[in-house]
Design a protein around this motif. Sequence first.
Motif, PDB file in Angstrom:
ATOM      1  N   SER A  48      37.998  31.426  45.093  1.00  0.00           N
ATOM      2  CA  SER A  48      37.813  30.848  43.763  1.00  0.00           C
ATOM      3  C   SER A  48      36.624  31.463  43.033  1.00  0.00           C
ATOM      4  O   SER A  48      36.481  31.274  41.815  1.00  0.00           O
ATOM      5  CB  SER A  48      37.618  29.332  43.873  1.00  0.00           C
ATOM      6  N   ARG A  49      35.789  32.207  43.754  1.00  0.00           N
ATOM      7  CA  ARG A  49      34.670  32.927  43.140  1.00  0.00           C
ATOM      8  C   ARG A  49      35.037  34.383  42.882  1.00  0.00           C
ATOM      9  O   ARG A  49      34.182  35.209  42.591  1.00  0.00           O
ATOM     10  CB  ARG A  49      33.435  32.869  44.046  1.00  0.00           C
ATOM     11  N   LEU A 101      36.764  43.380  50.171  1.00  0.00           N
ATOM     12  CA  LEU A 101      35.358  43.775  50.240  1.00  0.00           C
ATOM     13  C   LEU A 101      34.862  44.323  48.906  1.00  0.00           C
ATOM     14  O   LEU A 101      33.712  44.086  48.513  1.00  0.00           O
ATOM     15  CB  LEU A 101      35.159  44.820  51.339  1.00  0.00           C
ATOM     16  N   ALA A 102      35.713  45.021  48.176  1.00  0.00           N
ATOM     17  CA  ALA A 102      35.305  45.592  46.891  1.00  0.00           C
ATOM     18  C   ALA A 102      34.899  44.512  45.886  1.00  0.00           C
ATOM     19  O   ALA A 102      34.109  44.774  44.964  1.00  0.00           O
ATOM     20  CB  ALA A 102      36.431  46.442  46.311  1.00  0.00           C
ATOM     21  N   ASP A 103      35.401  43.299  46.076  1.00  0.00           N
ATOM     22  CA  ASP A 103      35.129  42.214  45.133  1.00  0.00           C
ATOM     23  C   ASP A 103      33.720  41.645  45.258  1.00  0.00           C
ATOM     24  O   ASP A 103      33.327  40.802  44.424  1.00  0.00           O
ATOM     25  CB  ASP A 103      36.148  41.085  45.319  1.00  0.00           C
ATOM     26  N   ALA A 158      29.064  24.199  48.343  1.00  0.00           N
ATOM     27  CA  ALA A 158      28.675  23.612  47.052  1.00  0.00           C
ATOM     28  C   ALA A 158      28.825  24.584  45.892  1.00  0.00           C
ATOM     29  O   ALA A 158      28.573  24.218  44.739  1.00  0.00           O
ATOM     30  CB  ALA A 158      27.234  23.119  47.137  1.00  0.00           C
ATOM     31  N   GLY A 159      29.203  25.822  46.162  1.00  0.00           N
ATOM     32  CA  GLY A 159      29.378  26.802  45.093  1.00  0.00           C
ATOM     33  C   GLY A 159      28.093  27.451  44.644  1.00  0.00           C
ATOM     34  O   GLY A 159      28.065  28.109  43.598  1.00  0.00           O
ATOM     35  N   ALA A 190      41.517  25.834  53.121  1.00  0.00           N
ATOM     36  CA  ALA A 190      41.734  27.081  53.864  1.00  0.00           C
ATOM     37  C   ALA A 190      42.184  28.201  52.943  1.00  0.00           C
ATOM     38  O   ALA A 190      41.815  29.360  53.139  1.00  0.00           O
ATOM     39  CB  ALA A 190      42.764  26.851  54.968  1.00  0.00           C
ATOM     40  N   ASP A 191      42.972  27.880  51.918  1.00  0.00           N
ATOM     41  CA  ASP A 191      43.475  28.929  51.024  1.00  0.00           C
ATOM     42  C   ASP A 191      42.432  29.398  50.019  1.00  0.00           C
ATOM     43  O   ASP A 191      42.687  30.308  49.223  1.00  0.00           O
ATOM     44  CB  ASP A 191      44.749  28.478  50.301  1.00  0.00           C
ATOM     45  N   ASP A 192      41.221  28.786  50.051  1.00  0.00           N
ATOM     46  CA  ASP A 192      40.143  29.249  49.177  1.00  0.00           C
ATOM     47  C   ASP A 192      39.127  30.088  49.947  1.00  0.00           C
ATOM     48  O   ASP A 192      38.191  30.611  49.374  1.00  0.00           O
ATOM     49  CB  ASP A 192      39.439  28.048  48.530  1.00  0.00           C
ATOM     50  N   LEU A 193      39.318  30.228  51.262  1.00  0.00           N
ATOM     51  CA  LEU A 193      38.403  31.014  52.081  1.00  0.00           C
ATOM     52  C   LEU A 193      39.001  32.381  52.392  1.00  0.00           C
ATOM     53  O   LEU A 193      40.194  32.497  52.690  1.00  0.00           O
ATOM     54  CB  LEU A 193      38.115  30.306  53.404  1.00  0.00           C
TER      55      LEU A 193
END
Length: 353
Positions: A132-133, A138-140, A188-189, A212-215
């Motif tokens: 979500s961030r 890795l390039a991100d 906590a973002g 799990a789908d945000d990690l």
Amino acid sequence: MQVRSLRPFWFVLLMLLGTVGVARSGIADDRAKAAALTQIELSLDRPIDAAVAPIVLATTRGLFRAEGLNVTTTAASDTSDAIARVAVGTSQLGLADINALIRFRDEPGAPPVKAVFVLFDKAGYAFIARKSRGIDTLADVEGKTIGVTDGDLSIRLWPALARRNKLPLKTVKLAQVGPAVREPMLSAGQLDAISGLSYLSGVDLRNRGIPADDLTVLRFADYGCAAYGKVLIVNPEFAAEQPKAVKAFVRAVIAGLRLTVKAPEQAVDDVLAQMDSGSRAVELERLNAVLSDNILTSEVKHSGIGAIDPVRFETSLDQIAEDFKFRHRPTAADIFDDSFLPPAGDRKITQAE
């Protein structure tokens, strides 16, 4: 009548005395057997969890004892502490990060502690990030903030990883944070990603409310990091005086790994019995991750568990050198002693065990 009535009493008394004698003899025999075992203290580099299931099973299933060893396990504060304990002989063997051992051996006057068995063919170094961030690969990580703790070995290989993947270091902000707040800050973002170990933070964060789908777990090994991971190390004096015991220890750990691979769920039950607290679901996930990502690699399936490849080792030294200035660059033989390993055929392990 009175004489006859006394016979059962004396018979029972003699039987009881005989039983006590046998019991005492049995206790003496047990003590003698225990004294005959080679006493070994093993220092782990962190508290017990499912990542060290093969070693736990070597204890709980009697594999060490079957090899003539009485093994006591203690937890060091970290991998450097585990190495220090083995170096001074407080512990005869230890489980530590080989890359920390390489740095330790470069210190002036460092005792010649060596690794004798590779448990983690691939190091668990990773960035654990939030999709979500905006981080999927890795390039991100360019332009992002990564939380790093003091003493984290993962980040020491980041310069080599960045160069290999053509990522400019200056575009990534490294924020120094405490170990206790690293995962909470990601949850906590307050951070975009953290540096750590895939089988620790990558698993534990799912218990902190992050879906799990945000990690995403960006394993350094998937991006060209050649580093080996956890290894068994031995005190040099103990290795010289008790080589058969070291070989026996390695055999027992391999046998424990076979049992772990064959029945992971039962292995986790053994581990949980040794932990102060723990979640069966979390530890089973941790064990499965360690087996697939760190232990049962394609190289291990092809060549067997426990050894190092000299060419790959040289590559790992090159990568370490991008962040660390060697006083004396070591050879593979300076760090690893393969004389305690069983024959290659006895070290073959597959997922189908």
